[in-house]
Design a protein around this motif. Structure first.
Motif, mmCIF file in Angstrom:
data_model
loop_
_atom_site.group_PDB
_atom_site.id
_atom_site.type_symbol
_atom_site.label_atom_id
_atom_site.label_comp_id
_atom_site.label_asym_id
_atom_site.label_seq_id
_atom_site.Cartn_x
_atom_site.Cartn_y
_atom_site.Cartn_z
ATOM 1 N N PRO A 73 0.803 -1.225 0.000
ATOM 2 C CA PRO A 73 0.000 0.000 0.000
ATOM 3 C C PRO A 73 0.836 1.275 0.000
ATOM 4 N N GLU A 74 2.015 1.240 0.585
ATOM 5 C CA GLU A 74 2.858 2.434 0.596
ATOM 6 C C GLU A 74 3.240 2.834 -0.829
ATOM 7 N N ALA A 75 3.611 1.867 -1.647
ATOM 8 C CA ALA A 75 3.954 2.149 -3.040
ATOM 9 C C ALA A 75 2.730 2.652 -3.801
ATOM 10 N N ALA A 76 1.564 2.074 -3.528
ATOM 11 C CA ALA A 76 0.343 2.511 -4.200
ATOM 12 C C ALA A 76 0.013 3.958 -3.856
ATOM 13 N N TRP A 77 0.176 4.331 -2.578
ATOM 14 C CA TRP A 77 -0.119 5.709 -2.173
ATOM 15 C C TRP A 77 0.919 6.688 -2.715
ATOM 16 N N ARG A 78 2.178 6.266 -2.772
ATOM 17 C CA ARG A 78 3.203 7.145 -3.336
ATOM 18 C C ARG A 78 2.875 7.488 -4.789
ATOM 19 N N GLU A 79 2.413 6.500 -5.520
ATOM 20 C CA GLU A 79 2.039 6.740 -6.915
ATOM 21 C C GLU A 79 0.849 7.696 -6.995
ATOM 22 N N ALA A 80 -0.127 7.513 -6.111
ATOM 23 C CA ALA A 80 -1.286 8.414 -6.100
ATOM 24 C C ALA A 80 -0.856 9.838 -5.754
ATOM 25 N N GLU A 81 0.062 9.980 -4.823
ATOM 26 C CA GLU A 81 0.548 11.311 -4.453
ATOM 27 C C GLU A 81 1.301 11.967 -5.606
ATOM 28 N N ALA A 82 2.021 11.161 -6.379
ATOM 29 C CA ALA A 82 2.739 11.694 -7.529
ATOM 30 C C ALA A 82 1.772 12.180 -8.602
#
Length: 925
Positions: free
Chosen positions: A692-701
């Motif tokens: 989930p951390e990688a998924a949220w980082r992508e959403a933030e980008a």
């Protein structure tokens, strides 16, 4: 002459209902005929013009001349019930008029006279109202001007069979209210909204007997974080909230938004990507403000100026409407203008199908699409729909806008509506694309010619665009120093494309007069043709800007110098106008009317001329820059593009986009705000649910959160729907998705298995058309109407309205159709993709794939396809009791692309026969 009692006078005409290549005709004697082929035209010739719904669509389905003589019930509907809309089919009209919907074409044909009767009764009810006399005068005018066949019936219903023609009846603006100027609103207060406050407001909105949805209350609580007071300049509170389909996020964010607006005396701007959702939110707000007058005062729908009816354009069109084909559409627009809520001619309460009934582009000139607005110099300025909406937005509590308008207004420093401090961005997964469009630049023939027209006027053509001279000479009496830079600018503007540039572009000819812009475009076209990898002569071509050809380099330098020579006097003009507004101490300030004229002229020069000129010169400045080293990450992506339409070259130019458009979004929209809520059902990549951390980082980008000083607050609310029980997902393994024939056969079998209610999505327009022509007759023979984007004579919004109303119909479309579909219930129960929706292979995509992907470039493509499939899947189930089947005909689809579907969905690879059988089993009524 005194009015007589209204009466219903129905035309003695047959009733006609069309399928693809098959007509059902109910004769005046009551005989029902089913006709095909050449027999259709022969039978129609034996009778008077028929009653029907949507003549151009009927004609296309029956292969008849487009402008079929007929009693079109849509024309009567628009005249009798202005500012009302209905799906343009017999069933759609029946539903709106509270008539029993027909079950088949024979029943539909039998219903058409009753629909006509209902509409004429509505006119009879209007007969004694003040508008009744004007309606009669307008109808009488149409008898001669347009030879409208409904005139005798309309006049009889209005009780004025001998009414005299009255051109003044078209002048709707005489009856419209004027807006009144008010003092600027005070600054907003800084009262926070807590999560508990949001929950209470949500409960009040839903009422005591509402279904309890814990996820919705949790969402409202999380959304409240966007309304906390800001602690530091440039550091807004940003909430990223992923809310699964069915969460009820619209009311969930309206709760804290409305509460904050009430407490702090300032509006919250709610922004969407699609018009469909903008309209849906406006309807949801009826729960908060059930009284129409209160809702009008507290809620405003805002769109760009080009969306609204321009009353001056309407007046001028009426003055030129000697042509028979324009009288009726202008009459229907005039009737609507007197009843509309907000004057939005691109949506709202304007039936989109009105424009489809007449010559293409018949209504295009009625909105200000070319920046010709003369603001306070307009005779209708005080009644202008745009000015009304701007002023309502200043005092409203909730402003429902769209991403494009929000970004353009922010880039202009707040625009006419002021600068909001709180935003809600629904459809947040589209922020990247919206920012990409809003913050891009293009130096093309179309853009440059448009600037020339704005500066020099029509140059002999028929247009209100008088040019810069007309705008400045009005002010030059008080500011004589405006005249010299004006003349210099007008002379310099001739560096922009002159008359006939479009034809010269198509022929590949150099301008005889050495026009700098056309010379540059010609050189760009030559570089494109020389370096394009594939050229089939049909589709748009792109090539890298570097290495720059000698011709492009030389012509670009000459054009840059010419644009600078234009920019300099325009800058002096703007500065002189600004100086007049800055009144020295002790001198009298300009009167309000003069100030408005000065500000309008100054703002027009800045936005319409100086901003594009600055962007174009910056782009041309890159021509002499050294070619970037391979693999270098650019800030901006530049390329040359040749646009084609139907195999003809229509434009060329230099394009520039940000590699990461969320950078300007963060700078000009997010950072100046105090709080933002960005929400969607698909913010993150569900394939990364194990990380989930990688998924949220992508959403933030992709939302710009990474460019802000405060970290975004994350919230995730799962969908309450039981996807495992209520949906099926199949990848068909024995269909060749590269061939139209097998795709058509597969879709036909699946659509028959579902009994309709199917949406077929295509990655290529050509394949869509081929499939539509193959399967339409067989489906309609089984009572399943088929409608198709790029085939039927209707726009996307009309097609979706029909699809929603016709529960057993099917719809074919491309990617654009997917975003505009919101169809709860059985009307959408099957969704079929022809192929995996991989991203288009463009230069911009190549650079983003290389530099913005966290992992391998292929991961960028996978994420793109997963998002599209997941968003499409979300169209299937909109309510807890919905059932749906999702089918992909591309057997080459990799499993990793399907990992983005909602949790609980298990894709299965099956044969077409298995998919058909299980579709029938799940979706059987």
């Amino acid at each position: 002459m005194a009015a007589v009692s209204p009466r219903l006078l129905l035309p003695d005409a047959p009733a006609l209902v069309a399928a693809h290549g098959r007509a059902t005709l109910l004769t005046p004697d009551g005989e029902v005929l089913t006709l095909t082929g050449g027999r259709i035209a022969e039978a129609l010739a034996e009778y008077p013009p028929p009653l029907l719904v949507h003549a151009p669509s009927t004609a296309k389905r029956l292969d008849l001349p487009r402008f079929l003589d007929a009693f079109d019930l849509l024309e009567l509907f628009a005249f009798a019930l202005p500012a009302r809309s209905a799906p343009p089919t017999p069933r759609g009209l029946a539903l709106v008029l509270d008539l029993p919907p027909p079950e088949d074409d024979e029943a539909a044909a039998a219903l058409l006279p009753e629909i006509a009767s209902r509409l004429l009764r509505a006119l009879a009810d209007e007969a004694r109202a003040p508008s009744g006399k004007e309606a009669a005068g307008m109808a009488a005018q149409l008898a001669g001007a347009a030879q409208w066949p409904w005139v005798p019936s309309v006049l009889a219903a209005l009780g004025q069979p001998d009414a005299k023609p009255d051109r003044n009846a078209f002048k709707t603006w005489r009856r419209l209210p004027e807006w009144e100027e008010t003092a600027a609103p005070p600054p907003p207060a800084s009262h926070a909204v807590s999560g508990a406050d949001s929950r209470r407001r949500l409960a009040e909105m839903l009422g005591a007997g509402a279904e309890q949805r814990p996820q919705q209350a949790d969402f409202a609580s999380a959304a409240a974080g966007a309304f906390a007071p800001r602690e530091a300049e440039g550091a807004p509170h940003m909430i990223l909230a992923e809310a699964g389909t069915g969460t009820g996020k619209t009311l969930g964010y309206i709760a804290p938004s409305s509460l904050w607006a009430e407490r702090n005396g300032a509006p919250v701007w709610i922004s969407t990507y699609t018009r469909n959702l903008q309209r849906q939110i406006d309807q949801e707000l009826m729960q908060l403000f059930p009284d129409p007058e209160e809702r009008r005062a507290r809620v405003t729908v805002r769109k760009g100026r080009e969306n609204y009816l321009c009353l001056l354009n309407l007046e001028e069109a009426l003055g030129q409407s000697a042509m028979r084909q324009m009288a009726l559409p202008l009459a229907l627009v005039a009737r609507w203008a007197g009843a509309t809520r907000d004057g939005d001619i691109q949506g709202g309460d304007f039936p989109g199908w009105i424009g489809e009934l007449f010559q293409p582009g018949a209504l295009m000139g009625l909105a200000d699409r070319r920046g010709e607005c003369i603001r306070s110099a307009c005779a209708h300025y005080k009644k202008c729909f745009v000015e009304h909406s701007i002023r309502r937005a200043r005092t409203a509590r909730l402003v429902v806008a769209n991403h494009a308008l929000v970004m353009v207004q922010a880039a202009l420093g707040g625009g006419e509506d002021g600068r909001p401090t709180r935003y809600v961005f629904d459809e947040g997964h589209h922020l990247f694309d919206a920012a990409d469009s809003a913050f891009s630049s293009a130096l093309t023939g179309v853009e440059a010619a448009e600037l020339r027209r704005w500066l020099l006027g029509a140059e002999g053509g028929r247009s209100r665009a008088k040019g810069l001279r007309a705008r400045i000479q009005e002010l030059a009496g008080d500011i004589p120093q405006l005249l010299a830079p004006m003349e210099e600018a007008l002379h310099a503007a001739r560096c922009l494309p002159g008359g006939g540039w479009y034809a010269r572009m198509g022929d590949g000819a150099l301008p005889a007069d050495g026009n700098p812009t056309e010379t540059f475009l010609h050189a760009a076209r030559q570089q494109i043709l020389a370096r394009a990898v594939e050229d089939d002569g049909i589709y748009t071509l792109e090539v890298d800007l570097h290495p720059v050809s000698e011709a492009v380099l030389e012509s670009g330098a000459a054009l840059a110098a010419a644009l600078q020579a234009l920019e300099q006097p325009l800058t002096r003009l703007r500065d002189a106008l600004a100086a007049k507004l800055e009144t020295p101490e002790g001198e009298e300030e300009p009167e309000v009317g003069e100030r408005i004229r000065l500000e309008t002229a100054m703002r027009g020069i800045e936005r319409r001329a100086l901003m594009p000129l600055g962007a174009w010169r910056a782009m041309l400045g890159q021509l002499a820059a050294p070619q970037p080293e391979p693999g270098t990450r650019p800030v901006m992506v530049d390329w040359l593009q040749l646009d084609r339409r139907e195999g003809r070259d229509v434009d060329a130019g230099l394009h520039r986009h940000w590699l990461d458009p969320t950078i300007p979004f963060a700078q000009v929209v997010a950072a100046p705000a105090h709080g933002l809520l960005i929400t969607s059902a698909t913010l993150t990549d569900a394939a990364k649910r194990d990380d989930p951390e990688a998924a949220w980082r992508e959403a933030e980008a992709r939302t710009g959160a990474v460019h802000l000083p405060l970290p975004a607050i994350r919230a995730a609310l799962p969908s309450p729907f039981d996807y495992a029980a209520n949906t099926r997902t199949f990848i068909v393994t024995d269909v060749d998705a590269r061939q139209s024939g097998p795709v058509a056969s597969a879709m036909q079998q699946l659509f028959l298995a579902s009994g309709g209610g199917a949406l077929g999505l295509f990655t290529a327009i050509r394949r869509l058309r081929e499939v539509a022509h193959r399967i339409a007759p067989a489906l309609e023979a089984r009572g399943i109407p088929l409608y198709s984007q790029h085939v039927d004579a209707m726009d996307n919004a009309t097609l979706v309205d029909i699809f929603r109303a016709e529960e057993n119909s099917c719809l074919l479309g491309t990617d654009a159709m997917r975003d505009g579909v919101d169809v709860p219930g059985r009307a959408l129960r099957l969704l079929v993709f022809d192929r995996v929706p991989w991203p288009r292979r463009t230069i911009l995509h190549r650079e983003r794939r290389l530099h913005l992907s966290e992992g391998a470039p292929q991961g960028h493509d996978d994420t793109h396809a997963r998002h599209k499939l997941r968003q499409a899947f979300g169209r299937l189930v909109r309510r807890a009791d919905d059932k749906g089947v999702f089918v992909l005909l591309d057997r080459a689809c990799p499993s990793r692309v399907l990992a983005g579907l909602p949790e609980g969905v298990t894709p299965r690879r099956v044969t077409l026969a298995e998919a058909v059988a299980q579709t029938r089993e799940l979706l059987a009524p």
